[in-house]
Design an enzyme around this catalytic site. Sequence first.
Site, short mmCIF file in Angstrom:
data_model
loop_
_atom_site.label_atom_id
_atom_site.label_comp_id
_atom_site.label_asym_id
_atom_site.label_seq_id
_atom_site.Cartn_x
_atom_site.Cartn_y
_atom_site.Cartn_z
N HIS A 148 -39.75 25.40 61.79
CA HIS A 148 -41.29 25.37 62.29
C HIS A 148 -41.92 26.08 61.13
CE1 HIS A 148 -44.85 25.88 64.73
NE2 HIS A 148 -44.93 27.23 64.30
N CYS A 162 -46.27 20.87 62.77
CA CYS A 162 -46.67 22.07 62.14
C CYS A 162 -46.94 22.29 60.97
CB CYS A 162 -45.55 23.03 62.92
SG CYS A 162 -44.00 22.79 62.27
#
Length: 1350
Positions: free
Chosen positions: A487, A182
Amino acid sequence: MRPGEESQLVPKEIENAADEPRVLCIVQDTTNCKSVNERITLNLPASTSVKQLYEDVSNKAGYVSSTFSLMWGNGASNTDMAALDPTPDRTLQEAGFEAGKKNFLHLTDKDGEQPQLTSDESGTADSSGLDDSSQEKFIGPLPREESVAGTSNYVSQNYSYSSLLSKSDTGYVGLVNQAMTCYLNSLLQTLFMTPEFRNALYKWEFEESEEDPVSSIPYQLQRLFVLLQTSKKRAIETTDVTRSFGWDSSEAWQQHDVQELCRVMFDALEQKWKQTEQADLINQLYQGKLKDYVKCLECGYESWRIDTFLDIPLVIRPYGSNTAFGSMEEALHAFIQPETLDGPNQYFCERCKRKCDARKGLKFLHFPYLLTLQLKRFDFDYTSMHRIKLNDRMTFPDELDMSPFIDMEDEKSPQTDSCTDSGAENEGSCHSDQMSNDFSTDDAVDEGICLETNSNIEKLNKSVAEKNSLYELFSVMVHSGSAAGGHYYACIKSFADGQWYSFNDQHVSRITQEDIKKTYGGATGNRGYYSSAFASSTNAYMLMYRLKNPARNAQFLEASEFPEHIKLLVQKEQEQEEQEKRQREIERNTCKLKLFCMHPVKQIMMESKLEVHKDKTMKEAVEIANKLMDLEGVIPLDCCRLVKYDEFHDYLERSYEDEEDRTMGYLLGGVKSSYMFDLLLETKRPDQVFQSYKPGEVMVKVYVVDLKTETVASPVSVRAYLSQTIIEFKQLISKSVDLPPDSMRVILERCYNDLRLLNVANKTLKAEGFFRSNKVFVESSDSLDHQLVFTDSHLWKLLDRHANTIKLYVSLPEHPRPTARSVGPKGGGDMNPQEDYCSRAKSVDAILEESTEKLKSLSLQQHQDGGNGDSSKSTEGSDFENIDSPLNEVDSSGSADNRELENRILPADPENNFQPEERSDSDVNNDRSTSSVDSDILSSSHSSDTLCNADGTPIPLANGLDSHSITSSRRSKANDGKKETWDTAEEDSGTDSEYDESGKSRGEAQYMYFKAEPHAGEGCLAEGSKCLLVNVDKRITLAAFKQQLESFVGVPSSQFKVFRVYASNQEFESVRLNETLSSFSDDNKITIRLGRALKKGEYRVKIFQLLVNEPEPCKFVLDAVFSKGMTVRQSKEELLPLLREQCGLDLSIDRFRLRKKTWKNPGTVFLDSHVYENESISSCWEVLLEALDETEKMKSMSQLSLFTKRWRPSELKLDPFKEVVLESNSVEELRDKICEISAIPLENLEFAKGRGTFPCDISVLEIHQDLDWNPKVSTLNAWPLYISDDGAVIFYRDKTEEVMELTDEQRNELVKKESSRLQKTGHRVTYSPRKEKALKIYLDGPTNKDSAQD
């Protein structure tokens, strides 16, 4: 109209509507266009037109009405369905739909094309008609089950992380998260949304002749950006980009920092773009300059240098402060705030020639066109010693004016004043956190500041555009999570429309300015300084601004403006995407199922995977299957056909007569992800006719049994109906096997060993329990056997034997040898080994040769007496013939008559029943050698570290903790006068004894089938080895099985062992003699090894030699056999000749001791008078043998033996081990004993207990500080020593001895030396947490990854 009349109109309308019949339509979507096939239910008036039905289904299913067909069969079966034509102006009632009933329709493809989704028809722009406020907004990590509003639900089977295939309604394409990439996706999307970077990348042209496209980072970025701009997919894979980085699949599982990736990627691009027009692109766009200065406060002399930076790191909270900066502007001011060097940190002024107070700081000289700011949210908490994330609130503006942070005086003043390096990097600094490492080259690079020192510094070029310092925010890279992990996603403003978007991996959605404010961070309520140690939060981590300058601000290149090489690349990618789309279309219309075929020549069942398009006919599918099974030229095509087959039940469900021209999609019920049946390619001879298989039939495999020859023939397949009676079934069988039905006995085997005689003539097959596939035995003889009760009949015994007989491959030892002496208790219980047995026995070769000749000449013999439980297993109509044992002739009392190997094993004495054994073979061998041999044959499992020569292949020994290890204090037991005893007679025995105390053989009074014959080829463990093919009743015990093998091995069963060989060629000894062979199965492999089997009360013991001062302190010596009731001295006497003969160890009985081995640690010393019955022993017993330099000091169980080792800090070395024997567990006595052997004064003596397993190795660089020296205890069995048994390790030192001082070079050399030593011995006791893997991009491709990393 009057009110009363008006009120009557509504009821009248309702009444008319209710009177009209309604049609219930149930539509099943069979197109595979969606991940889940929907079922649509419509309840329509009968007057509804067919065209309107199509419209209603279109609205419900989400398809364009003209792109699908509706199949309907007027209430008939599915096979008669036809397409419903929407063109005639007919109502549902006129078309034949029945009111009040369910009308089933199938939604199918039209002209072989998948239905078009309504979202596809409207393109990729906003088709929903909703404004931004009504659109569902998303920010933060997406839950797995949710999807972004307004997107298509078209499923992509190609992209595992993309739930939808069509492009988002935003018009932007996402990136697939490979696993933990990510952070990469966020940066790539930011660079893609930067017009200047994207346009410059497009202008670069790749030369395939100069570089491999797979390893070219700019080319793979260029391809990715082209796909992001032109693809219609919802998300694009990044695997090609990461492959160009030199990463393998494991890199996708590494979490990294997005700022670190930005710096590393820019470095890699600069390397790749050398000597191109883009060589200075990164510097032109992202590089700024600042001045690092130190100014003397007394004379005003200033020393400085110019540094470059790609990003500016800003602290969230100053070091030592409880309050965070409230805004990014505050952090910027703190970044350039100078610190005063005074006190011990004074600066040495070159002009004053002495240390003076000075001011040290940074000044910005030039800001880049694209300004990158890193918010340093990760810190280290020195209280908890954990890495933490600071989630404090920090605001940042949409427009940032950087003019207050530029040093205008430095811009105006000449740059030639005092350019010498200040040397301040070697001075101490008390500046706040962001300045603490500014003068360290490595750390400065980590912070994104590239140090550049040049004596001839160029003057800064100042243009009108650079005077403008107003920046516009366009990218916020957000981190959601904690310091342990999280994330990344990006919030990016498009320069094309000014709209903010959330790029969260494959999901792209619109967001607002309010969503950007949510990334400021912070939380409600009071929070302590360390409250965020493990908190998970979402906040901005990296910001990107662009200079507001209309003259320089670029717009994205449109497709028409692409350079020629980019247009070619776009065309290439579009063609590839179309090819993928066509391939997916083919995949969606391909039926995939298992295909089986019994090869007509090889007679083996073959298996493959048949993939056939749904529009292919059955005839074409047979051609494909024929080629797939390599039957071309083997059998004509007209002798093959496909039939529906159930492989699990081996059942032919149906055949497809007269349907050769039907499509496979029709015959198989459409394309499905999985089928509940398989296909069989059935073959026949040219003169045969294919049998018709109808649904509802059952398959029966009929085995014909011949009682005279005791054979069971190969099966014949017969198809019957469940409604048939037994008498009809017998007549059907009679036609197939040519047996008279009147005298036929039919036995159904419903499951293993469940035989049922079918003797009720009028009972149906269904009532008897027949199923899809059945197994039946038939017999029709004139014997009187059928008059007996079935369970007493010869037929039942023959079938019982047939069901329980298994085939084993037995590998025999090369040459039988006389067995070595056994180590047993003196004076009784010894078994007579019959020393002349082996000399009188024939060799294995002679036995095999003689047995082979007798196999050819012997006739079959029957055993009809009541006790005859003999059985044989026959395949393909052949029987197991009985052979006699040549060795039995020698061993018998002068009888030369042939005797069968099918022997009645004589019953043993009643009191000699087998004792139960609680440990299974796997349990026994889990913690013992996989190749346990007799005391005169060394175990091959220890060949890698044995002191003696051994034959065989090494097998790793799995060491484990002894399950019977002593955990309580032996000393306390000795002092309390308690005695350890055996719980039961056989509880701890490693095996059941094959012989009782008087030496009599133990057997089983049951008649079991056994037949052995020589074998060569498949199944033999080694080429050229002697091998037997044994057919044996698996209900035979291991003891009886070994007795039957005696004649072939050439030694008594007590002198060899049985090892079961598994698929990985790993061997485990079978030792439980009273267990049957029921755990064995057909074609299992067995190895016979010579070595005496254990008697009752005996235990196989592994003897290891203890070498305390050797690098490998524990070496395997040999296997021995100890018995219960034996004294330690008796076992030592038995061991002496074995050690001398096998290992060359010439020891005196008083100059070695035996002691318990607990995993790798030496334990209790066994005194000569010790009786093994007093010690809790197990089947995996291991004992240490320790040679002594002097006579035994251990005379009593109350004594304690310890190993001591001196640590010499001044020499950084350890002395060899010395043994200390204590009379008590007093610490004072230990200290006195150590003083005696070391001459260290008592007041200067310090000691510590060793850690880990023996020999408690530890690095000489750590021992002085890491051990718990001089514990404040008075007894050894108290905390933290806990010494209550022999074998503990004690380190001691002289506290007045100073530690040797090392130079850096000496220390580094010693570190390498110690690391190598400890790795070899495997004794590393210090704990080191797993280090984070550095993020690297390998410019030479993945093949040179290791060298690049080094």
